[in-house]
Design a protein around this motif. Structure first.
Motif, PDB file in Angstrom:
ATOM      1  N   THR A   3     -14.448  30.342  93.316  1.00  0.00           N
ATOM      2  CA  THR A   3     -13.514  31.102  94.152  1.00  0.00           C
ATOM      3  C   THR A   3     -14.203  31.467  95.514  1.00  0.00           C
ATOM      4  OG1 THR A   3     -13.364  32.024  91.955  1.00  0.00           O
ATOM      5  CG2 THR A   3     -12.582  33.356  93.633  1.00  0.00           C
ATOM      6  N   ARG A   4     -13.160  31.628  96.441  1.00  0.00           N
ATOM      7  CA  ARG A   4     -13.414  31.944  97.799  1.00  0.00           C
ATOM      8  C   ARG A   4     -12.627  32.991  98.222  1.00  0.00           C
ATOM      9  NH1 ARG A   4     -14.018  26.575  97.388  1.00  0.00           N
ATOM     10  NH2 ARG A   4     -16.022  25.503  98.437  1.00  0.00           N
ATOM     11  N   ILE A   5     -13.281  33.995  98.914  1.00  0.00           N
ATOM     12  CA  ILE A   5     -12.663  35.189  99.495  1.00  0.00           C
ATOM     13  C   ILE A   5     -12.486  34.698 101.060  1.00  0.00           C
ATOM     14  CG2 ILE A   5     -12.786  37.582 100.055  1.00  0.00           C
ATOM     15  CD1 ILE A   5     -14.221  38.060  97.610  1.00  0.00           C
ATOM     16  N   SER A   6     -11.491  34.339 101.517  1.00  0.00           N
ATOM     17  CA  SER A   6     -11.274  33.850 102.916  1.00  0.00           C
ATOM     18  C   SER A   6     -11.291  34.778 103.906  1.00  0.00           C
ATOM     19  CB  SER A   6     -10.130  32.953 102.905  1.00  0.00           C
ATOM     20  OG  SER A   6      -8.954  33.854 102.691  1.00  0.00           O
ATOM     21  N   THR A   7     -11.390  34.429 105.262  1.00  0.00           N
ATOM     22  CA  THR A   7     -11.261  35.410 106.304  1.00  0.00           C
ATOM     23  C   THR A   7     -10.183  34.369 107.319  1.00  0.00           C
ATOM     24  OG1 THR A   7     -13.085  34.109 107.588  1.00  0.00           O
ATOM     25  CG2 THR A   7     -13.758  36.036 106.004  1.00  0.00           C
ATOM     26  N   SER A  12     -15.969  31.664 104.539  1.00  0.00           N
ATOM     27  CA  SER A  12     -15.550  32.684 103.778  1.00  0.00           C
ATOM     28  C   SER A  12     -16.588  33.952 103.592  1.00  0.00           C
ATOM     29  CB  SER A  12     -15.462  31.922 102.412  1.00  0.00           C
ATOM     30  OG  SER A  12     -14.599  30.791 102.293  1.00  0.00           O
ATOM     31  N   SER A  13     -16.050  35.348 103.231  1.00  0.00           N
ATOM     32  CA  SER A  13     -16.709  36.286 103.397  1.00  0.00           C
ATOM     33  C   SER A  13     -17.812  36.085 102.003  1.00  0.00           C
ATOM     34  CB  SER A  13     -15.920  37.322 103.468  1.00  0.00           C
ATOM     35  OG  SER A  13     -15.042  37.627 102.274  1.00  0.00           O
ATOM     36  N   HIS A  26     -21.710  39.409 107.173  1.00  0.00           N
ATOM     37  CA  HIS A  26     -21.097  40.751 107.305  1.00  0.00           C
ATOM     38  C   HIS A  26     -21.591  41.487 108.518  1.00  0.00           C
ATOM     39  CE1 HIS A  26     -19.638  39.689 103.307  1.00  0.00           C
ATOM     40  NE2 HIS A  26     -18.776  40.764 103.374  1.00  0.00           N
ATOM     41  N   LYS A  46     -16.949  46.047  99.606  1.00  0.00           N
ATOM     42  CA  LYS A  46     -15.601  45.734  99.574  1.00  0.00           C
ATOM     43  C   LYS A  46     -15.397  44.338  99.303  1.00  0.00           C
ATOM     44  CE  LYS A  46     -13.417  48.963 102.946  1.00  0.00           C
ATOM     45  NZ  LYS A  46     -12.690  49.103 104.094  1.00  0.00           N
ATOM     46  N   THR A  47     -16.452  43.276  99.818  1.00  0.00           N
ATOM     47  CA  THR A  47     -16.276  42.138  99.374  1.00  0.00           C
ATOM     48  C   THR A  47     -16.662  41.769  98.050  1.00  0.00           C
ATOM     49  OG1 THR A  47     -16.886  41.234 101.603  1.00  0.00           O
ATOM     50  CG2 THR A  47     -17.318  39.792  99.981  1.00  0.00           C
ATOM     51  N   GLN A  50     -14.337  42.869  95.184  1.00  0.00           N
ATOM     52  CA  GLN A  50     -12.966  41.736  95.025  1.00  0.00           C
ATOM     53  C   GLN A  50     -13.579  40.626  93.909  1.00  0.00           C
ATOM     54  OE1 GLN A  50     -10.978  40.200  98.810  1.00  0.00           O
ATOM     55  NE2 GLN A  50     -12.581  41.545  99.850  1.00  0.00           N
ATOM     56  N   VAL A  51     -14.792  40.563  93.639  1.00  0.00           N
ATOM     57  CA  VAL A  51     -15.270  39.696  92.636  1.00  0.00           C
ATOM     58  C   VAL A  51     -16.221  40.581  91.738  1.00  0.00           C
ATOM     59  CG1 VAL A  51     -15.371  37.787  94.228  1.00  0.00           C
ATOM     60  CG2 VAL A  51     -17.524  39.319  93.957  1.00  0.00           C
TER      61      VAL A  51
END
Length: 115
Positions: A3-7, A12-13, A26, A46-47, A50-51
């Motif tokens: 899973t990726r948290i994109s920017t 990815s963040s 960060h 915050k990042t 999200q996970v």
């Protein structure tokens, strides 16, 4: 599964792979180092939220300082976010940054655990 948290940028963040969360760069904003490091921790939280990972699950960080003279303040701030004897492993170094207003950055790894 990964899973990726994109920017909006070319990184990815965070990337979750198995039970590990790999945190991309960060950084915080503000005129002073104090403002930037506290804002960085706001973004880290915050990042991780999200996970579904708490800040205390960070196991390793790399901290990049523009000025080594900010090291003692960085040490103090870490005691505000992590319990005594429960600090992440850490490497701290100095670096020039592309953004001239940037005074520090953090990346690292957190433990998610298998769900």
């Amino acid at each position: 599964m990964i899973t990726r948290i994109s920017t909006p940028f070319s990184y990815s963040s965070a990337v979750v792979a198995g039970d590990s969360v790999y945190l991309g760069l960060h950084r915080g904003f503000g005129d002073r180092f104090t403002d930037q490091i506290h804002d960085t921790f706001v973004h880290l939280k915050k990042t991780l939220l999200q996970v579904d990972v708490p800040l205390e699950n960070i196991v390793k960080v790399n901290v990049y300082l523009k000025h080594i003279t900010d090291l003692s303040e960085m040490e103090q701030v870490f005691t505000e976010y992590f319990e005594k004897d429960k600090f992440p492993a850490r490497m701290t170094s100095t670096s020039e940054f592309i953004d001239s207003d940037c005074l520090m950055m953090i990346d690292g790894v957190a433990y998610k655990g298998l769900n």
